[in-house]
Motif scaffolding. Structure first.
Motif, short mmCIF file in Angstrom:
data_model
loop_
_atom_site.label_atom_id
_atom_site.label_comp_id
_atom_site.label_asym_id
_atom_site.label_seq_id
_atom_site.Cartn_x
_atom_site.Cartn_y
_atom_site.Cartn_z
N THR A 40 0.78 -0.72 -0.01
CA THR A 40 -0.04 0.13 -0.18
C THR A 40 0.76 1.73 -0.12
OG1 THR A 40 -2.06 -1.29 1.21
CG2 THR A 40 -1.81 1.33 1.43
N TRP A 41 2.05 1.28 0.64
CA TRP A 41 2.68 2.27 1.02
C TRP A 41 3.13 2.58 -0.65
CZ3 TRP A 41 8.67 2.68 0.76
CH2 TRP A 41 8.93 3.46 0.89
N GLN A 42 3.83 1.39 -1.28
CA GLN A 42 4.25 2.03 -2.80
C GLN A 42 3.77 2.26 -4.21
OE1 GLN A 42 6.90 1.38 -3.95
NE2 GLN A 42 8.03 1.29 -1.64
N VAL A 43 1.89 2.25 -3.39
CA VAL A 43 0.89 2.63 -4.27
C VAL A 43 0.44 3.94 -3.94
CG1 VAL A 43 -1.62 2.49 -4.53
CG2 VAL A 43 -0.26 0.30 -4.56
N GLU A 44 1.09 4.44 -2.21
CA GLU A 44 0.59 5.68 -2.25
C GLU A 44 1.61 6.67 -3.24
OE1 GLU A 44 0.58 5.49 1.65
OE2 GLU A 44 -1.39 5.25 2.18
N ARG A 45 2.88 6.02 -2.30
CA ARG A 45 4.09 6.40 -3.32
C ARG A 45 4.38 6.87 -4.74
NH1 ARG A 45 8.24 9.21 -1.49
NH2 ARG A 45 10.20 8.10 -2.81
N ARG A 46 3.83 5.67 -4.82
CA ARG A 46 3.33 5.70 -7.19
C ARG A 46 2.27 6.81 -7.77
NH1 ARG A 46 0.07 3.29 -10.91
NH2 ARG A 46 0.99 3.23 -12.96
N ALA A 47 1.38 7.01 -6.58
CA ALA A 47 0.78 8.61 -7.13
C ALA A 47 1.18 9.31 -6.79
CB ALA A 47 -0.87 7.94 -5.63
N TRP A 48 2.35 9.85 -5.25
CA TRP A 48 3.15 11.25 -5.20
C TRP A 48 4.11 11.19 -6.43
CZ3 TRP A 48 8.44 10.83 -4.74
CH2 TRP A 48 9.00 12.39 -4.52
N LYS A 49 4.76 9.73 -6.71
CA LYS A 49 5.49 10.10 -7.97
C LYS A 49 4.87 10.33 -9.27
CE LYS A 49 9.33 9.39 -7.75
NZ LYS A 49 10.05 8.18 -8.14
N LEU A 50 3.33 10.65 -10.02
CA LEU A 50 3.35 11.10 -11.01
C LEU A 50 3.00 12.01 -10.75
CD1 LEU A 50 0.93 7.83 -11.24
CD2 LEU A 50 3.19 8.19 -12.60
N ASP A 51 2.55 12.22 -9.56
CA ASP A 51 2.23 14.02 -9.47
C ASP A 51 3.42 14.93 -9.69
OD1 ASP A 51 0.09 15.68 -8.65
OD2 ASP A 51 1.41 16.12 -6.67
N LEU A 52 4.14 14.19 -9.33
CA LEU A 52 6.04 15.28 -9.14
C LEU A 52 5.75 14.88 -10.77
CD1 LEU A 52 8.14 16.51 -7.79
CD2 LEU A 52 8.98 13.83 -7.72
N ILE A 53 6.33 14.01 -11.46
CA ILE A 53 6.58 14.06 -12.88
C ILE A 53 6.03 14.95 -13.25
CG2 ILE A 53 6.40 12.69 -14.86
CD1 ILE A 53 7.61 10.19 -12.94
N GLU A 54 3.95 14.91 -12.94
CA GLU A 54 3.07 15.96 -13.62
C GLU A 54 3.57 17.58 -13.62
OE1 GLU A 54 -1.54 16.55 -14.46
OE2 GLU A 54 -1.32 15.23 -13.16
N ARG A 55 4.05 17.46 -12.40
CA ARG A 55 3.93 18.84 -11.64
C ARG A 55 5.58 19.39 -12.69
NH1 ARG A 55 4.93 19.42 -6.64
NH2 ARG A 55 4.48 17.29 -6.25
N VAL A 56 5.91 18.44 -12.45
CA VAL A 56 7.63 18.96 -13.49
C VAL A 56 7.42 19.27 -14.70
CG1 VAL A 56 10.05 18.33 -13.89
CG2 VAL A 56 8.91 18.10 -11.18
N ALA A 57 7.26 18.19 -16.05
CA ALA A 57 6.93 18.62 -16.74
C ALA A 57 5.98 19.85 -17.02
CB ALA A 57 5.25 17.25 -17.29
#
Length: 271
Positions: A40-57
């Protein structure tokens, strides 16, 4: 005819005690819950990482904005500002440049980190780009800009010193990371911005070579989540197998001791 008796089959063990089963159940439940929590922690980290990638893009493709002025330095944060495209105007202090070891797509050498004095008198470090070892001497790179210049590039946050043996050594003027406070102290610059700017590429054939910022965020969280959840499933299946086996042994043990007679065994006794 051989005189050896055939080997007797090994006696089947009896059912485990209630205390042992309780301990095994507790251990299995703890491990299962731990694996589920990690998944579950990895699922949450994945959501955070995808949001970060979108914001940086969004930041890297936006038009440049003015770099944060000295009054705004305390509010600069990596989560909100790093990789934002910025511009700033000032004069380079070439006699205070610092060479930081670098490995890039065009080879190994150094980043040329040079302080830029902006209009309000404050200093912002600019990573002007990459030079190979044979061009670490500024005179080998041709002319340097001595007038007011405008720099555009990505805002980057100060880096950590690193770990031995790749730890910054100011006394030996050996730098492995862009640790701004230490560099500023070593060059006698006083207070500098908490960020530096990775400059965009300049005209072809000029040194240093800018525009080499690598923007990549590893995102293996989905694989990790599947792995942890898969291990949790394996623990559940193993617990189910042990539970079924214990029930089978317990039924047989009760039957062997005469407390419970299987109907098939009763019919066989009458034949």
């Amino acid at each position: 005819m051989s005189g050896h008796r055939p080997a007797e089959p090994a006696a089947e063990r009896g059912p485990r005690s209630a205390a042992v089963l309780a301990a095994l159940a507790f251990l299995a439940l703890a491990v299962f819950c731990g694996f589920v929590a990690l998944g579950t922690w990895q699922v949450e980290r994945r959501a955070w990482k995808l949001d970060l990638i979108e914001r940086v893009a969004q930041r890297i493709h936006a038009a440049p904005v003015e770099a944060p002025a000295q009054a705004a330095w305390p509010t600069v944060e990596a989560s909100r500002d790093e990789y934002r495209r910025v511009r700033l105007t000032g004069t380079f202090l070439h006699d205070r440049e610092t060479l930081v070891q670098a490995s890039t797509a065009i080879g190994t050498g150094f980043w040329v980190l040079t302080p830029l004095r902006v209009a309000d008198g404050s200093l912002v470090m600019v990573n002007r780009g990459f030079v190979p070892p044979e061009q670490r001497d500024p005179t080998s790179r041709g002319g340097v800009p001595i007038s007011t210049v405008t720099v555009t590039g990505f805002l980057r946050m100060s880096e950590r010193s690193g770990f031995f043996p790749r730890r910054n050594d100011p006394a030996a003027d050996r730098w492995f990371s862009r640790e701004l406070p230490a560099i500023a102290a070593a060059r006698g610059l006083g207070t500098v911005a908490p960020y530096f700017v990775d400059a965009d590429a300049g005209p072809p054939g000029t040194w240093p070579v800018g525009g080499l910022t690598v923007i990549a965020f590893p995102n293996s969280h989905f694989v990790y989540a599947v792995t942890w959840y898969g291990l949790a499933l394996m623990v559940a299946l193993a617990a189910g197998y042990v539970s079924r086996d214990e029930r089978r042994l317990r039924r047989r043990h009760i039957g062997d001791n005469g407390h419970s007679i299987d109907p098939e065994s009763k019919d066989a006794a009458h034949e």
